[in-house]
Design a protein around this motif. Structure first.
Motif, PDB file in Angstrom:
ATOM      1  N   TYR A  70       0.927  -1.248  -0.140  1.00 20.31           N
ATOM      2  CA  TYR A  70       0.041   0.031   0.136  1.00 20.31           C
ATOM      3  C   TYR A  70       0.911   1.078   0.148  1.00 20.31           C
ATOM      4  CZ  TYR A  70      -4.605  -1.868   0.348  1.00 20.31           C
ATOM      5  OH  TYR A  70      -5.832  -2.557  -0.068  1.00 20.31           O
ATOM      6  N   LYS A  71       1.930   1.146   0.738  1.00 20.73           N
ATOM      7  CA  LYS A  71       2.969   2.438   0.884  1.00 20.73           C
ATOM      8  C   LYS A  71       3.419   2.637  -0.343  1.00 20.73           C
ATOM      9  CE  LYS A  71       2.781   3.413   5.092  1.00 20.73           C
ATOM     10  NZ  LYS A  71       2.019   4.497   5.613  1.00 20.73           N
ATOM     11  N   LEU A  72       3.894   1.638  -1.243  1.00 16.70           N
ATOM     12  CA  LEU A  72       4.244   1.682  -2.896  1.00 16.70           C
ATOM     13  C   LEU A  72       3.152   2.218  -3.550  1.00 16.70           C
ATOM     14  CD1 LEU A  72       6.494   1.167  -4.808  1.00 16.70           C
ATOM     15  CD2 LEU A  72       5.490  -1.295  -5.133  1.00 16.70           C
ATOM     16  N   MET A  73       2.106   1.565  -3.582  1.00 21.69           N
ATOM     17  CA  MET A  73       0.829   2.370  -4.364  1.00 21.69           C
ATOM     18  C   MET A  73       0.572   3.530  -4.122  1.00 21.69           C
ATOM     19  SD  MET A  73       0.189  -0.225  -6.371  1.00 21.69           S
ATOM     20  CE  MET A  73      -1.262   0.120  -6.869  1.00 21.69           C
ATOM     21  N   VAL A  74       0.480   4.010  -2.933  1.00 18.55           N
ATOM     22  CA  VAL A  74       0.298   5.542  -2.615  1.00 18.55           C
ATOM     23  C   VAL A  74       1.605   6.502  -3.303  1.00 18.55           C
ATOM     24  CG1 VAL A  74       0.441   7.195  -0.659  1.00 18.55           C
ATOM     25  CG2 VAL A  74      -1.105   5.381  -0.434  1.00 18.55           C
ATOM     26  N   VAL A  75       2.962   6.051  -3.365  1.00 19.94           N
ATOM     27  CA  VAL A  75       3.977   6.670  -3.741  1.00 19.94           C
ATOM     28  C   VAL A  75       3.591   6.598  -5.136  1.00 19.94           C
ATOM     29  CG1 VAL A  75       6.670   6.599  -4.282  1.00 19.94           C
ATOM     30  CG2 VAL A  75       5.670   6.090  -1.926  1.00 19.94           C
ATOM     31  N   LYS A  76       3.484   5.604  -6.022  1.00 20.44           N
ATOM     32  CA  LYS A  76       3.280   5.706  -7.476  1.00 20.44           C
ATOM     33  C   LYS A  76       2.088   6.562  -7.664  1.00 20.44           C
ATOM     34  CE  LYS A  76       5.488   3.855  -9.962  1.00 20.44           C
ATOM     35  NZ  LYS A  76       6.489   4.452 -10.607  1.00 20.44           N
ATOM     36  N   PHE A  77       0.994   6.364  -6.926  1.00 23.20           N
ATOM     37  CA  PHE A  77      -0.106   7.400  -7.207  1.00 23.20           C
ATOM     38  C   PHE A  77       0.312   8.730  -7.279  1.00 23.20           C
ATOM     39  CE2 PHE A  77      -3.809   9.888  -5.922  1.00 23.20           C
ATOM     40  CZ  PHE A  77      -4.882   9.370  -6.709  1.00 23.20           C
ATOM     41  N   ASN A  78       1.060   9.246  -6.032  1.00 24.50           N
ATOM     42  CA  ASN A  78       1.411  10.608  -6.024  1.00 24.50           C
ATOM     43  C   ASN A  78       2.292  11.008  -7.293  1.00 24.50           C
ATOM     44  OD1 ASN A  78      -0.368  11.183  -3.813  1.00 24.50           O
ATOM     45  ND2 ASN A  78       1.573  10.381  -2.522  1.00 24.50           N
ATOM     46  N   GLN A  79       3.077  10.117  -7.669  1.00 26.70           N
ATOM     47  CA  GLN A  79       4.053  10.466  -8.837  1.00 26.70           C
ATOM     48  C   GLN A  79       3.307  10.774 -10.074  1.00 26.70           C
ATOM     49  OE1 GLN A  79       6.713   7.292  -8.903  1.00 26.70           O
ATOM     50  NE2 GLN A  79       8.080   7.966  -7.590  1.00 26.70           N
ATOM     51  N   TRP A  80       2.136   9.824 -10.177  1.00 26.93           N
ATOM     52  CA  TRP A  80       1.582   9.843 -11.380  1.00 26.93           C
ATOM     53  C   TRP A  80       0.671  11.105 -11.421  1.00 26.93           C
ATOM     54  CZ3 TRP A  80       0.123   4.261 -10.475  1.00 26.93           C
ATOM     55  CH2 TRP A  80       0.999   3.519 -11.050  1.00 26.93           C
TER      56      TRP A  80
ATOM     57  N   LYS B 253       1.371  13.704  -9.849  1.00 30.92           N
ATOM     58  CA  LYS B 253       2.231  15.116 -10.122  1.00 30.92           C
ATOM     59  C   LYS B 253       2.831  15.085 -11.558  1.00 30.92           C
ATOM     60  CE  LYS B 253       5.382  16.292  -6.691  1.00 30.92           C
ATOM     61  NZ  LYS B 253       6.555  16.241  -6.170  1.00 30.92           N
ATOM     62  N   ALA B 254       2.758  14.150 -12.142  1.00 30.20           N
ATOM     63  CA  ALA B 254       3.134  14.207 -13.491  1.00 30.20           C
ATOM     64  C   ALA B 254       2.032  14.435 -14.396  1.00 30.20           C
ATOM     65  CB  ALA B 254       3.651  12.618 -14.195  1.00 30.20           C
ATOM     66  N   GLU B 255       0.668  14.611 -13.866  1.00 27.51           N
ATOM     67  CA  GLU B 255      -0.484  14.881 -14.493  1.00 27.51           C
ATOM     68  C   GLU B 255      -0.843  13.758 -15.442  1.00 27.51           C
ATOM     69  OE1 GLU B 255      -0.235  18.761 -15.924  1.00 27.51           O
ATOM     70  OE2 GLU B 255       0.224  19.668 -13.955  1.00 27.51           O
ATOM     71  N   ARG B 256      -0.717  12.522 -15.045  1.00 24.71           N
ATOM     72  CA  ARG B 256      -1.226  11.579 -15.923  1.00 24.71           C
ATOM     73  C   ARG B 256      -3.048  11.664 -16.018  1.00 24.71           C
ATOM     74  NH1 ARG B 256       2.753   8.763 -18.802  1.00 24.71           N
ATOM     75  NH2 ARG B 256       4.480   8.718 -17.484  1.00 24.71           N
ATOM     76  N   GLU B 257      -3.385  10.914 -17.097  1.00 18.93           N
ATOM     77  CA  GLU B 257      -4.859  10.844 -17.106  1.00 18.93           C
ATOM     78  C   GLU B 257      -5.331   9.885 -15.953  1.00 18.93           C
ATOM     79  OE1 GLU B 257      -7.022  12.613 -18.955  1.00 18.93           O
ATOM     80  OE2 GLU B 257      -5.254  13.764 -19.429  1.00 18.93           O
ATOM     81  N   PRO B 258      -6.615   9.981 -15.536  1.00 20.52           N
ATOM     82  CA  PRO B 258      -7.031   9.279 -14.420  1.00 20.52           C
ATOM     83  C   PRO B 258      -7.061   7.641 -14.911  1.00 20.52           C
ATOM     84  CG  PRO B 258      -8.393  11.242 -14.486  1.00 20.52           C
ATOM     85  CD  PRO B 258      -7.458  11.260 -15.715  1.00 20.52           C
ATOM     86  N   GLU B 259      -7.563   7.532 -16.268  1.00 22.47           N
ATOM     87  CA  GLU B 259      -7.577   6.459 -16.725  1.00 22.47           C
ATOM     88  C   GLU B 259      -6.267   5.631 -16.782  1.00 22.47           C
ATOM     89  OE1 GLU B 259      -8.489   8.886 -18.760  1.00 22.47           O
ATOM     90  OE2 GLU B 259     -10.738   8.853 -18.452  1.00 22.47           O
ATOM     91  N   PHE B 260      -5.126   6.212 -17.046  1.00 24.04           N
ATOM     92  CA  PHE B 260      -3.764   5.684 -16.796  1.00 24.04           C
ATOM     93  C   PHE B 260      -3.562   5.258 -15.517  1.00 24.04           C
ATOM     94  CE2 PHE B 260       0.523   6.399 -15.733  1.00 24.04           C
ATOM     95  CZ  PHE B 260       0.986   5.599 -16.605  1.00 24.04           C
ATOM     96  N   ILE B 261      -3.903   6.216 -14.660  1.00 28.19           N
ATOM     97  CA  ILE B 261      -3.738   5.816 -13.114  1.00 28.19           C
ATOM     98  C   ILE B 261      -4.345   4.647 -12.927  1.00 28.19           C
ATOM     99  CG2 ILE B 261      -3.994   6.787 -10.576  1.00 28.19           C
ATOM    100  CD1 ILE B 261      -3.434   9.542 -11.656  1.00 28.19           C
ATOM    101  N   GLY B 262      -5.742   4.431 -13.243  1.00 27.42           N
ATOM    102  CA  GLY B 262      -6.618   3.345 -12.766  1.00 27.42           C
ATOM    103  C   GLY B 262      -6.039   1.943 -13.446  1.00 27.42           C
ATOM    104  N   GLN B 263      -5.611   1.980 -14.654  1.00 30.46           N
ATOM    105  CA  GLN B 263      -5.283   0.751 -15.218  1.00 30.46           C
ATOM    106  C   GLN B 263      -3.854   0.345 -14.415  1.00 30.46           C
ATOM    107  OE1 GLN B 263      -4.739   2.271 -19.400  1.00 30.46           O
ATOM    108  NE2 GLN B 263      -6.838   1.674 -19.781  1.00 30.46           N
ATOM    109  N   HIS B 264      -2.862   1.262 -14.278  1.00 31.92           N
ATOM    110  CA  HIS B 264      -1.757   1.003 -13.611  1.00 31.92           C
ATOM    111  C   HIS B 264      -1.721   0.598 -12.222  1.00 31.92           C
ATOM    112  CE1 HIS B 264      -0.026   2.618 -17.174  1.00 31.92           C
ATOM    113  NE2 HIS B 264       1.131   2.013 -16.943  1.00 31.92           N
ATOM    114  N   LEU B 265      -2.916   1.046 -11.480  1.00 32.60           N
ATOM    115  CA  LEU B 265      -3.155   0.856 -10.002  1.00 32.60           C
ATOM    116  C   LEU B 265      -3.481  -0.947 -10.232  1.00 32.60           C
ATOM    117  CD1 LEU B 265      -4.812   3.661  -8.537  1.00 32.60           C
ATOM    118  CD2 LEU B 265      -2.614   2.750  -7.916  1.00 32.60           C
TER     119      LEU B 265
END
Length: 126
Positions: A52-62, A64-76
């Motif tokens: 979960y800690k890793l996932m939150v770090v990745k989420f925050n990176q995405w 900050k990089a202004e990725r699309e919500p679809e990208f974030i959802g797929q990568h989660l």
């Protein structure tokens, strides 16, 4: 773009529930059995906390990089799917170690219990 912060909030709640299971379960198993059971339980539960800690770090990176919500959802989803492969590899490592495999698997199973506990607490608060 404005992002929904539901996932980091959920991850923080789940981490707190898992931390309680880690402390209580490890203490009980150290006292009842021996260190091999307590350490295995702690590793199984710690696996999910670190995930979960890793996932939150990745989420925050995405975000900050202004990725699309679809990208974030797929990568989660992809990371969550890869978690099962890592669980299997960790279980194989525990089999060949002095730690108890059943206690490790019990530690891994704290995630469904924590999920149910989080839902019950959420329903009670409503």
């Amino acid at each position: 773009m404005k992002f929904d912060l539901t996932f980091p909030t959920y991850a923080a709640r789940m981490t707190r529930f898992l931390l309680v299971f880690l402390i209580v379960g490890t203490g009980i198993l150290f006292a009842w059995k021996d260190w091999t059971y307590g350490a295995a339980w702690a590793l199984g539960t710690l696996f999910h906390i670190l995930f979960y800690k890793l996932m939150v770090v990745k989420f925050n990176q995405w975000v900050k990089a202004e990725r699309e919500p679809e990208f974030i959802g797929q990568h989660l989803f992809i990371f969550t799917t890869m978690r099962f492969i890592l669980e299997i590899l960790c279980a194989l490592a525990v089999v060949f170690s002095p730690l108890d495999i059943l206690a490790f698997l019990g530690g891994l199973l704290t995630l469904p219990v924590a999920t149910l506990a989080e839902r019950v607490v959420g329903l009670i608060k409503e």
